[in-house]
Design an enzyme around this catalytic site. Sequence first.
Site, PDB file in Angstrom:
ATOM      1  N   ASP A  47      -9.746  12.229   3.670  1.00  0.00           N
ATOM      2  CA  ASP A  47     -10.638  11.584   2.709  1.00  0.00           C
ATOM      3  C   ASP A  47     -12.067  12.033   3.025  1.00  0.00           C
ATOM      4  O   ASP A  47     -12.323  12.735   4.016  1.00  0.00           O
ATOM      5  CB  ASP A  47     -10.498  10.064   2.752  1.00  0.00           C
ATOM      6  CG  ASP A  47     -11.001   9.429   1.451  1.00  0.00           C
ATOM      7  OD1 ASP A  47     -11.694  10.118   0.672  1.00  0.00           O
ATOM      8  OD2 ASP A  47     -10.722   8.243   1.207  1.00  0.00           O
TER       9      ASP A  47
HETATM   10  C1  BGC Z   1     -12.548   7.953  -1.707  1.00  0.00           C
HETATM   11  C2  BGC Z   1     -11.431   8.788  -2.274  1.00  0.00           C
HETATM   12  C3  BGC Z   1     -12.000   9.841  -3.194  1.00  0.00           C
HETATM   13  C4  BGC Z   1     -12.987  10.668  -2.403  1.00  0.00           C
HETATM   14  C5  BGC Z   1     -13.561  11.838  -3.161  1.00  0.00           C
HETATM   15  C6  BGC Z   1     -13.664   8.791  -1.116  1.00  0.00           C
HETATM   16  O1  BGC Z   1     -14.776   8.036  -0.790  1.00  0.00           O
HETATM   17  O2  BGC Z   1     -12.019   7.090  -0.729  1.00  0.00           O
HETATM   18  O3  BGC Z   1     -10.513   7.968  -2.934  1.00  0.00           O
HETATM   19  O4  BGC Z   1     -10.956  10.597  -3.722  1.00  0.00           O
HETATM   20  O5  BGC Z   1     -14.042   9.838  -1.986  1.00  0.00           O
HETATM   21  O6  BGC Z   1     -14.463  11.438  -4.117  1.00  0.00           O
END
Ligand code: BGC
Length: 763
Positions: free
Chosen positions: A294
Site C-alpha cells: 500500500d
Molecule cells: C490506500 C489504498 C489506495 C492507495 C493508492 C492508500 O492510502 O490505503 O487503498 O489504493 O492509497 O491511492
Amino acid sequence: MRLLRVVLCGCLCPCLLLSIVAAQNTTPPAWANNPQIETKIDALLKQMTLDEKVGQLIAYSQGAPTGPGTGRTGYKEMVAKGRLGSIFNLTGADETNAMQKIAVEQSRLHIPLLFGLDIIHGFRTEFPVPLALSATWDPPLIEQTARVAAKEASHAGIRWTYSPMVDIARDARWGRIVESGGEDPYLGSAIAAAYVRGYQGEKLGGPESIAACTKHFVGYGAAEGGRDYNSAEIPDRLLRQVYLPPFQATVEAGTASFMSAFEALNGVPATANAFTLTQILKKEWAFKGFVASDWNSIGELIPQGVAKDHAVAAAKAFLAGVDMDVESNAYGPHLAALVKAGTVPESMIDDSVRRVLRIKVALGLFDHPFADGIGSNGMAPQDAVLARKAAEESFVLLKNDGGLLPLKATGKTIALIGPLADDAYQMLGAWAAKSDAKDVITLRSALTKQVEATQGHVIYVKGADILTTSDKGFTEAVGAARKSDAVVLALGEDAGLMTGEASSRAHLDLPGNQQQLLEAVMATGKPVVLLVFSGRPLVLDWADQHVPAIMEVWFPGVQAGPAIANVVLGNSSPSGRLTVSFPRAVGQEPLYYNHYNTGRPAGDTDLSHPPRYFGEKFLSRYVDEQNSPLYPFGHGLTYGTVAYSPTSASTNSISATDLNAGTAKLTVTAEVKNTGGRWADEVVQLYIRQRDTSVVRPVRELKGFRRVHLEPGASQKVGFTLGREELKFWNIDMKDVVEPAALTVWVAPNSSSGNPANVTIGQ
Ligand code: BGC
C-alpha cells in the site's frame, strides 16, 4: 471458496426450472500458466540488468497523495532508463501516452509502463459507493458496473485499478467500511469475485480489460477501535473463516494483483507478513500475479518498529512477499544493494519481476501500449441508465409505518429539506476517480421534475449545512414543512470528510445539528420521510422511534436524484438489504450478526428497569442497551408484503463422511409469496447454524441468497443446496471439514427472522 448453487423453482413446476451457479471458477486464469508468456519473460529476464529488474518493482504516484510522498520527481528520466515500471494517478490518454512513449521508445528493453488508479466505484460514470453496491445483493449487477469502469478507464490508458477492497468490515466506526462489501464473508466473496470478473472481462488481454488489485491483504478492517491504520488481532481460525474467504474468492476469479495492508496483524505488519503473503497467498492459493505494497506501507515498517531504516524495511517487505514498492521509495534506492550484499537472493527478484511482467504481457501492453482516448468526452447514456438501476437497487427501506412510502404526491406540496438534497458533489462519494459533479442529477432537480409532472409542487429549503452548529435555516425549513402535505428530509454525512480512508468516527449520529433539524421538522406533525446519506451505519435510534419512514440511500452516484425520486414516488420498489448491522448505540460496535453464542446468552432484555439479580443480571448483555442491532444484517423492506413458508429440508439426517466426500448434499427450500398489492424484489436468504461441534460456531451464517421478482399475488419456491463447501469449518484440529452436528437452517428475509428446520449431520 465455491459459492452456493441456487435452485429456483416456479411454484407450479417444482422441479423444472433449475439452477444457476454463482461462481465456481477454481481453474487458474489463462495468464497464470501460459508458456508463450513465460518464454517472453525468460527472454527479457536474460537481458535485464539488476537495476532494470528493480525498476519493474517500483510504482510512484503522480500527485493525489494519500500519505507521505517520496518527494521524487524526474519520472521521465527514470522511465527512460528502465528504472520505473508503474505510475499511478497519472490520467488521461494524452498524458499516459506521452509517458508510455518514453518507456517503449527510449528505454533499453522497451518494457511498457503499467498505469494505475483507484477506480473504486466507477471511473467517469460514478456508481453508488461500494457499501451501497453490496446492499443490492446482486453480484451480476456489480460485475456490470465494474465492466463499465474498466471500459472507460482502459480507453484513457489506465489498465490497473486498486480495487476491489474486500476487507470484511464489522465496525461502523471505521471510515473505510464504505469501500467494503459489508460484514459477511459469504456475500463478500460473491461480490469480490464479481468485481474481478467485471474489471478483467473475459480475457485480461481484451482492449477494455484492466487488472484488478485485491486489497488490503489482510485484516485491515479489523482495526482496533475502528481507528484507521490501527493494529488488528485476528486468531487463525477467524482469519481463515471470516477475513480470508473474499480474498481467496478473487484469486479463484483470476485477480491479477494484490495490495498488502497497512496494519500490524497479530504483531507482524501485514506488509512484512510472510505467513499471509507467501505461505497463504503464494503457496496455499498458488497466486501467480504480483503483490504491491500500500501507499508507503513499506516505509511505515519504521514507525511500526520493525525496521530501523528504509533498507531494512525493503528487505523485510520483499522477503515476506511484497513484489512491488508503491510510493515508499525503499526498493528503488536499496533493493539492488541488498542483492549484492546477499540479503536478498536474485532468484527472488527474478520471481517478483516475472510476476509483474506476466501481468503486463497478459494485458497486451507490449503489443498495444497506447490508449485511444475513445469516450473521453463523458458518460455513455446506457451507463447512466445502469448507474440509476444500481442506485435504485441499493436503497434500503429501513422502516415504513402506515405505508407512507411511496409518497402520494399527485397534486400535493412536498417540502424537500436538508443539506444533501441538492449537493451534487456529495453524491459522488469517497474515491470518485475521474467523475464530474456536473454529471450528477440531484434529488432536488429530479424530485421537482417528477412531482411537477403530476401537478404537484416541491418547496426546497436547505435548512442546515452537513457540519454546522448554526440553526439559522431552521425557521425557513419548519415554515416549508408547515405549508406542505409531506416532508422529505435529506440528511447525513460528509462523504469526503467522514467516509473512506482516514475517516473513522467515534460518534455515529447525524453530524452537525441535523438531529435538531430533524426534531424541529418532526415537531410540525407533518408526515416525514427521512433519507439517510451515509457511508456507514449511523445510530438512528431516535429516528426509528419518531419518524414513520426511513430509507438508507448511501452515496448513490451520478444518478442519485432520479433513482431516489423513482423509489420515493413508487415508480420503482426498494430492494436493497443491509450488508452491515445498524447499531442502537456506538457502544455496541463492533457489531455483526454472525457472532458466537456465549454460555450466558441474553437475547433482548427488558430495559424498563435495572436488571433483576436472578435471571437478568449475570448474562452477556448491557445493562443499558439491547444486544440486538436496530436493523439487522439482511434487513430491508419492499413495497410488497412477502410471506415465507416454513423452511423444509430434503432430509432430516445426512452423513458427515458423505458430505466430506462430496457424495451427499442437502436441499433446503421455502416458498415466498407476495401477499401485498405492489410488485417486490425480494432477497431470499439462507442461514445455517451448527451445534454439538468441536468448536463454537456462529449463531447464524449466510450460505446462500437469491433475488426474486414477485408480482402481487405471485409465489415462488426457492431452494438452496448445501454440501461440503457450505458446511465445512476449521475445527478443533484446524482441519477444514464437515463435522457431525445438529444443523439448523433458515430460509429467511433477514438474519434475525425465519422459521427454521433441523437436520442431523451424523457420522
Ligand atoms: C490506500 C489504498 C489506495 C492507495 C493508492 C492508500 O492510502 O490505503 O487503498 O489504493 O492509497 O491511492
